[in-house]
Design a protein around this motif. Structure first.
Motif, PDB file in Angstrom:
ATOM      1  N   PHE A   1      40.861  44.118  30.271  1.00 37.27           N
ATOM      2  CA  PHE A   1      40.127  42.982  30.818  1.00 37.27           C
ATOM      3  C   PHE A   1      38.952  42.613  29.920  1.00 37.27           C
ATOM      4  O   PHE A   1      38.447  43.440  29.164  1.00 37.27           O
TER       5      PHE A   1
ATOM      6  N   GLN B   1      42.293  39.770  36.897  1.00 37.50           N
ATOM      7  CA  GLN B   1      41.592  40.889  36.266  1.00 37.50           C
ATOM      8  C   GLN B   1      41.109  41.878  37.329  1.00 37.50           C
ATOM      9  O   GLN B   1      39.927  42.190  37.422  1.00 37.50           O
TER      10      GLN B   1
ATOM     11  N   GLN C   1      47.034  41.362  32.206  1.00 37.26           N
ATOM     12  CA  GLN C   1      46.014  40.364  32.520  1.00 37.26           C
ATOM     13  C   GLN C   1      45.594  40.414  33.988  1.00 37.26           C
ATOM     14  O   GLN C   1      44.417  40.326  34.311  1.00 37.26           O
TER      15      GLN C   1
ATOM     16  N   TYR D   1      38.451  48.530  29.991  1.00 37.27           N
ATOM     17  CA  TYR D   1      38.718  48.801  31.400  1.00 37.27           C
ATOM     18  C   TYR D   1      37.682  49.784  31.933  1.00 37.27           C
ATOM     19  O   TYR D   1      36.863  50.322  31.178  1.00 37.27           O
TER      20      TYR D   1
ATOM     21  N   THR E   1      40.013  37.165  28.070  1.00 41.17           N
ATOM     22  CA  THR E   1      40.154  36.871  29.496  1.00 41.17           C
ATOM     23  C   THR E   1      41.266  35.866  29.752  1.00 41.17           C
ATOM     24  O   THR E   1      42.345  36.205  30.220  1.00 41.17           O
TER      25      THR E   1
END
Length: 845
Positions: free
Chosen positions: A384, A364, A252, A319, A448
């Protein structure tokens, strides 16, 4: 007639399953009706099972013999059509068994960290073992870990599973993966190298930012075999190092990467510790891998405050990979967010959980220290939720290239919806992208802030999700996690598997109606769509135990003392705390999480009783089916007694009417009035909805089914908040948690990637185009409207490709076109009252 789309346990060619008699399934192509099938299965060049000719139209069968560890099985099917003509054999499908006996595991758990500080983030660990071996016919790696792993054999990446071994209740069950490494083995010396990260096991998880949820170690368990004999296992002689470039990693929070430490292999090797974790919790996942899928090139823009921000054009979970030229020591920081704020600047404030987060917030973020010359980076151990990335660096970025990779579980897209209104088409794509973003090994709420397997979200979305993607294995795995966290009194924790420490808040709400009921709703939905009775068998005890809790809760009703004359007081729930509708417009958190509303809790006591009674009947449990049917009837009467006056629901909340109609809680005349009142409520709000998570899935459906088709379409096409097209008008590329996730003034709040309100896509398939598939029976009952003009839906169902479309001509007449897959027939129901029975093929009306 030929068999196509062969699947084993609803997966394409799975490797490493532990179901000894797996379910095989297929679709039919060509012909009208399958009258018989034959399955032939072989191991290498030897047939191990043949079903013989089976007189049946079923398109699935359980394997005919019990299988053993390591067996690789190739199977094919041939079919006979309605004229008793045999077709050719299908192409072969393949599956492979994992290690089914605990004695097969020879490896030990090894810990690469000689010392750890639990409250401090650690570098990724490298582990290696050099070993001698000869090549053989078949080499397999069986591997899992505490944390996440990436494995390499002789310098080549093994498999493409991202974030392996996935998530789970690690203290109760831990999945391992099986990989074919035959082509990577060499005769002579080989090297197996594994990199470990923190992952779900000890990383930062959930809205509270808890760490070390399952332990403070990272450990490896692996076994490499050639032709069934172990040639390399994790044990004391392995070496480990923490001198690689990944200096910190958290799924995270992100990664800290120092490219100056990149070498072919790091330095600082040392011994490992063995751990006594045992093998009793090791299982095959029997699910699909998480992989990289779509890629989106980034476009660098300069915001009004002068910052450089990359726009990838699509909100997603994944990502960023990048390449650039730099000088040693230069730093690149990427912070990921879903939106730009009201001034056009980068923000991630919408998913910050506030002071209770133990890390001080959700970062993130990737911090990358450059080496001299060309730099290339792709994260290994983080994921993320983002569309934008803020870049902080002194580098010119002159030759920089940034690419976002979407990461989610392997799911075949099975649904398409197209109409003349591009905003509606975009809405459907937004639904698909929120599903992709939140099906990472299990269904989660958002990628998120929480990343949590919320029961309520999965329960409302399951039917829609199956129209969009073949996600049966993901739901099946998640249901297994729900079983693991069920409490002795039957309550289901609202999040499965756990992603935070249990608190007083989570304990009180673990019996929340609508949320816990997902343990009945989801398996029931999967069964009705796929026809696989085993999903009911696997989950029946969990369903019963949850319902036992609901019945006990009803017997504690306040009405016992307040209204002793109420004949239904033992079937009325008005105590306890529930989440209620959740995200109902105009109702804050205080109004949502409150003492239970009779209209919600008693309604679910009735509805889940009806579903569970049907499940019990399917499973041949007649006495239990009778009991649940009786509770359904009594709770239905209790609902009417407490929630209606003179046969009418008295409320300004649309949800109360929707639920009563969707759950069939009223009699015929009362239902007619409730639908009329609901129609008036929607019109009073100028065709805006005010429903929350629990009732929104049914809103347009009940209106259309009771004849208020125009109102349903006006709700669909509403482009001011609260309404589905408002977010599209604001540029959304995913579904938002709140109807006004970006307000009219541009301010951003709450999650912008949350599939729950994407349930409208289910109505587009099931209502607008009328595709209703239950118990292997297909009904096509489209509900056209000139407000949309035309619509076409394609659903590659478990039984074959279904198409339904309609369009208006210049004179206002409606033309219909349907495609019914081979081996199915359909009842077509048109809004003018006509009913037509159709066989397989393409039809026009």
């Amino acid at each position: 007639m030929r068999a196509v789309r062969l699947r084993t346990e609803h997966m394409k060619n799975p490797m490493g399953i532990d179901i000894r008699r797996p379910c095989l399934s297929w679709n039919c192509e060509g012909g009208i009706t399958q009258t018989a099938y034959e399955i032939s299965a072989r191991e290498e060049n030897r047939e191990i099972w043949n079903s013989g000719r089976v007189e049946s139209s079923r398109m699935n069968a359980c394997f005919g013999i019990t299988l053993c560890s390591r067996q690789q099985v190739f199977w094919r099917v041939r079919l006979w059509d309605e004229q008793e003509r045999p077709g050719g054999w299908s192409e072969e499908a393949v599956f492979e068994m994992g290690l089914l006996e605990k004695e097969s595991f020879l490896a030990k758990w090894i810990n690469p960290e000689l010392e750890t500080t639990p409250d401090k983030r650690q570098p990724a660990s490298w582990l290696r073992k050099r070993f001698q071996a000869e090549t053989g016919k078949k080499s397999r790696l069986y591997i899992t870990c505490h944390g996440l792993y990436g494995a390499y054999l002789n310098g080549s990446r093994i498999g493409d599973f991202v974030l392996a071994p996935g998530t789970g209740s690690y203290d109760k069950k831990l999945a391992y993966q099986t990989y074919d490494v035959t082509g990577l083995m060499k005769s002579g010396e080989n090297e197996l190298l594994v990199i470990l990260g923190d992952g779900w096991y000890r990383g930062c998880t959930g809205v509270d930012g808890d760490r070390n949820l399952f332990g403070s170690d990272v450990s490896l368990f692996c076994q490499l075999e050639t032709d069934g004999k172990a040639v390399c296992v994790s044990e004391e002689t392995w070496q480990a190092s923490q001198q690689g470039p990944i200096r910190e990693n958290d799924m995270q929070q992100g990664e800290y990467y120092d490219a100056r430490m990149e070498t072919e292999v790091p330095e600082g090797w040392h011994g490992v510790k063995t751990e006594n974790f045992g093998t009793s919790q090791l299982v095959c996942s029997n699910s699909v891998p998480i992989r990289e899928w779509e890629s989106f090139p980034g476009r660098i823009l300069t915001t009004p405050n002068g910052e450089r921000v990359i726009d990838f054009g699509q909100n997603l979970a994944g990502y960023v990979e990048f390449t650039l030229t730099a000088h040693a020591g230069e730093k690149i920081v990427l912070s990921h967010g879903e939106a730009l704020d009201e001034n056009g600047n980068f923000t991630n404030a919408n998913f910050q959980p506030g002071k209770r987060h133990k890390e001080g917030g959700i970062r993130q973020r990737v911090e990358y220290i450059c080496k001299e010359g060309k730099n290339h980076y792709k994260p290994k151990f983080c994921i993320f939720g983002f569309r934008y990335a803020l870049i902080e660096t002194d580098n010119s970025l002159e030759d920089a290239r940034f690419t976002a990779h979407a990461v989610y579980s392997e799911m075949e897209e099975v649904g398409e919806f197209i109409c003349p209104d591009e905003a509606v088409n975009r809405l459907v794509q937004n639904c698909i992208w929120s599903q992709k973003s939140n099906f990472c090994d299990i269904p989660t709420d958002c990628p998120t802030r929480e990343r949590a397997g919320w029961t309520g979200d999965a329960g409302v979305f399951a039917g829609t999700g199956l129209f969009l993607a073949d996600c049966y294995p993901v739901f099946r795995k998640w249901l297994g996690e729900c079983r693991l966290v069920q409490k002795p009194d039957g309550r289901i924790y609202n999040i499965a598997p756990p992603n935070g420490r249990h608190s007083m808040f989570s304990e009180i709400l673990s019996g929340s109606v609508g949320w816990g009921d997902a343990c009945i709703i989801v398996p029931y939905t999967l069964y009705k769509r796929y026809g696989d009775i085993r999903i009911l068998e696997e989950n029946y005890e969990m369903m019963k135990n949850w319902y036992r809790y609901l019945e006990a809760r009803a017997k504690k009703s306040k009405l016992k003392s307040r209204l002793k004359k109420n004949p239904y007081r033992n079937y009325t729930i008005d105590t306890g705390v529930d989440y209620g509708e959740w995200c109902e417009p105009g109702v804050g958190l205080e109004g949502t999480v409150k003492r239970s509303s009779v209209g919600v809790a008693t309604a679910y006591l009735a509805w889940s009783g009806r579903l569970l009674g049907e499940v019990a009947s399917v499973l041949g449990k007649a006495e239990e089916a009778k009991h649940y049917a009786e509770v359904w009837e009594m709770a239905r009467k209790a609902f009417r007694y407490t929630a209606t006056r003179e046969g009418r629901i008295i409320s300004e909340r649309q949800c109360e009417y929707v639920r009563a109609l969707a759950f069939h809680l009223l009699d015929e005349e009362e239902s007619r009035r409730a639908a009329q009142d609901l129609d008036e409520l929607v019109k009073k709000k100028d065709y805006h909805l005010n429903t929350g998570f629990l009732s929104t899935p049914f809103l347009c459906g009940v209106l259309a089914d009771y004849g208020y088709i125009d109102t349903a379409y006006r709700l669909l096409l509403q482009d001011t908040a609260p309404g589905w097209l408002y977010a599209v008008k604001k540029g959304a590329t995913t579904i938002w948690e709140n109807w006004d996730g970006i307000r009219e003034d541009g301010t951003v709040h709450a999650s912008l990637n949350h599939y729950s309100y994407g349930v409208i896509a289910g109505w587009l398939f099931q209502g607008v185009c009328g595709i209703r598939l239950e118990d292997g029976m297909l009904t096509l009952a489209p509900k056209p409207s000139a407000l949309l003009g035309a619509a076409r839906a394609v659903y590659r169902s478990p039984f074959g490709r279904i198409e339904s479309s309609w369009s208006y001509d210049a004179e206002g007449s409606v033309a219909y076109e349907f495609v019914i897959p081979a081996n199915m027939c359909a009842v077509v129901e048109l809004v003018d009252g006509r009913k037509v029975r159709m066989r397989a093929g393409r039809h026009r009306l």
